[in-house]
Design an enzyme around this catalytic site. Structure first.
Site, short mmCIF file in Angstrom:
data_model
loop_
_atom_site.label_atom_id
_atom_site.label_comp_id
_atom_site.label_asym_id
_atom_site.label_seq_id
_atom_site.Cartn_x
_atom_site.Cartn_y
_atom_site.Cartn_z
N ASP A 71 -2.48 -6.31 8.09
CA ASP A 71 -1.14 -6.59 7.74
C ASP A 71 -0.18 -7.47 8.82
OD1 ASP A 71 -1.98 -4.54 6.30
OD2 ASP A 71 -0.44 -3.21 6.63
N ASP B 120 -5.88 -1.42 -2.87
CA ASP B 120 -5.79 -1.32 -1.21
C ASP B 120 -6.98 -0.32 -0.94
OD1 ASP B 120 -5.14 -1.32 1.22
OD2 ASP B 120 -2.98 -0.88 1.09
C1 GAL Z 1 -1.67 -1.36 3.84
C2 GAL Z 1 -1.38 -2.73 3.22
C3 GAL Z 1 0.21 -2.85 3.07
C4 GAL Z 1 0.77 -1.81 2.22
C5 GAL Z 1 0.37 -0.31 2.96
C6 GAL Z 1 1.02 0.78 2.06
O1 GAL Z 1 -2.94 -1.02 3.73
O2 GAL Z 1 -1.93 -3.66 3.86
O3 GAL Z 1 0.24 -4.18 2.49
O4 GAL Z 1 0.30 -1.91 0.97
O5 GAL Z 1 -0.89 -0.37 3.06
O6 GAL Z 1 0.34 1.93 2.46
#
Ligand code: GAL
Length: 393
Positions: free
Chosen positions: A218, A145
């Site tokens: 998200d 990520d």
């Molecule tokens: C976001 C991601 C989510 C989750 C989250 C955790 O950037 O899109 O799916 O993983 O971080 O902090």
């Protein structure tokens, strides 16, 4: 060699047994991820119990194999730079062994940046070392990520003000670094990019070794957000395929803030999109309706169709939408969608989707054969409803 057997009656007509080499993510990965329900509170006990429940609810046997620990498992690095889990996860290798003992696979999460989105330790400068550690723990899936790496991209841009591609190229290099590191472990690990669809990852994901890439920011457990993501996937079908999938984010089915019709719309769209199916609910609180949506064998068989062709929009008219997905054996999956607040008729011309002399129509959610139909097929849909069909010759 692998035999992928077909799971549903409807598909007996649509495809034959497949013989082929096992390929990582040959069909869209299916499993469960901790984030949508547990978020930063997830613990080792939650993950073990999710693994237990994937088995006891029948989810594993329906195909949900990966048990993915999302953000907030990370602790500190030791003097040698080796990453360790925090106090919520006493021993990752033992957790992986437990997950594997249930016939499931183990997924984990990190970032190309110094910090994950939750502010925990990322992999920056430790890519090869982390990939090796994950392989030692028996990890089968890595979600990577962007998070704080965005700061590094901004820095690169500031250092090269005239270079319009510097952010994109720097990001691609960072994702490739981990892709290469995972490959070097020799362990098949599904590599899942999460950078919210910036700079069209569907165009460069395969080059960095990705098995799937997020196409959007998200999802959350609301109809508005879910359809905004789902219907914005139009036009991406040519980029998905066996081993490399577009990922419109994880499932919210069962989290309680959408109606059953809205969750059926969610699942219908995701299977037409050949999306990875990562359930994000509390498996201990599934209603029979949640189970009937997540474990509808024919919907899952559409998602996992061995041809691996992603579906796309056929036509849209105001709040009504028709999507189709070619399936093996000359079958076609069709989604009829009503985004409006009232009951509406939605139609598809069967001749236009390859059935000039008509076809046998199966309603996936009603689990009912509707008989041989030709010409324009119309169904009446409740507000926010979806009809998912399989049409065969
Ligand atoms: C976001 C991601 C989510 C989750 C989250 C955790 O950037 O899109 O799916 O993983 O971080 O902090």
């Amino acid at each position: 060699m692998r035999i992928a057997a077909l799971v549903s009656f409807a598909f007996l007509l649509c495809a034959a047994l497949l013989f082929g080499e096992t390929k990582t993510a040959a069909t869209p990965p299916m499993g469960w991820n901790s984030w949508n329900h547990f978020a930063e509170h997830v613990t080792d006990a939650d993950v073990r119990s999710a693994a237990d429940m994937l088995v006891s609810t029948g989810m594993r046997d329906a195909g949900y194999i990966y048990v993915n620990v999302d953000d907030t498992w990370q602790g500190k690095r030791d003097a040698q730079g080796v990453i360790h889990a925090n106090e919520k996860f006493p021993d990752m290798k033992t957790l992986g062994d437990y997950i594997h003992s249930k016939g499931l696979k183990f997924g984990i999460y990190s970032s190309p940046g110094a910090k994950t989105c939750g502010g925990y330790e990322g992999s920056l400068g430790h890519e090869a070392q982390d990939a090796k550690t994950y392989a030692e723990w028996g990890v089968d899936f890595l979600k990577y990520d962007l998070c704080s790496y965005n700061d590094d991209l901004l820095k690169a841009q500031a250092e090269h003000p005239g270079d319009t591609n510097i952010k994109k190229n720097t990001m691609i290099a960072a994702y490739k670094k981990m892709g290469d590191a995972l490959k070097a472990t020799g362990r098949p690990i599904v590599y899942s990019l999460c950078q919210y669809g910036v700079d069209q990852p569907w165009k460069w994901g395969p080059e960095v070794g990705a098995s799937m890439w997020r196409t959007t920011d998200d999802i959350d457990d609301s109809y508005g957000r879910m359809i905004a993501i789902g219907f914005s996937q139009a036009g991406l079908s040519k980029y998905g395929g066996p081993g490399h999938w577009n990922d419109p984010d994880m499932l919210e089915v069962g989290n309680g803030k959408m109606t059953a019709d809205e969750y059926r719309t969610h699942m219908s769209l995701w299977v037409l999109l050949a999306a990875p199916l990562l359930a994000g609910n509390d498996l201990s609180k599934m209603t029979d309706e949640d189970k009937s949506i997540l474990m509808n064998k024919e919907a899952i068989a559409i998602d996992q169709d061995p041809l691996g062709k992603q579906g796309d929009r056929l036509y849209e008219s105001g709040d009504l939408d028709v999507w189709t997905r070619p399936l093996s054996g000359g079958c076609v999956a069709v989604g009829l969608f009503n985004r409006s607040w009232s009951v509406r008729d939605v139609s598809v011309d069967l001749a236009e989707i390859g059935f000039k002399s008509g076809g046998n129509v199966r309603d996936v959610w009603k689990q009912k054969d509707l008989g041989h139909k030709s010409g324009v097929f119309t169904d009446t849909l409740v507000k926010h409803g979806a009809t998912l069909l399989i049409v065969s010759k």
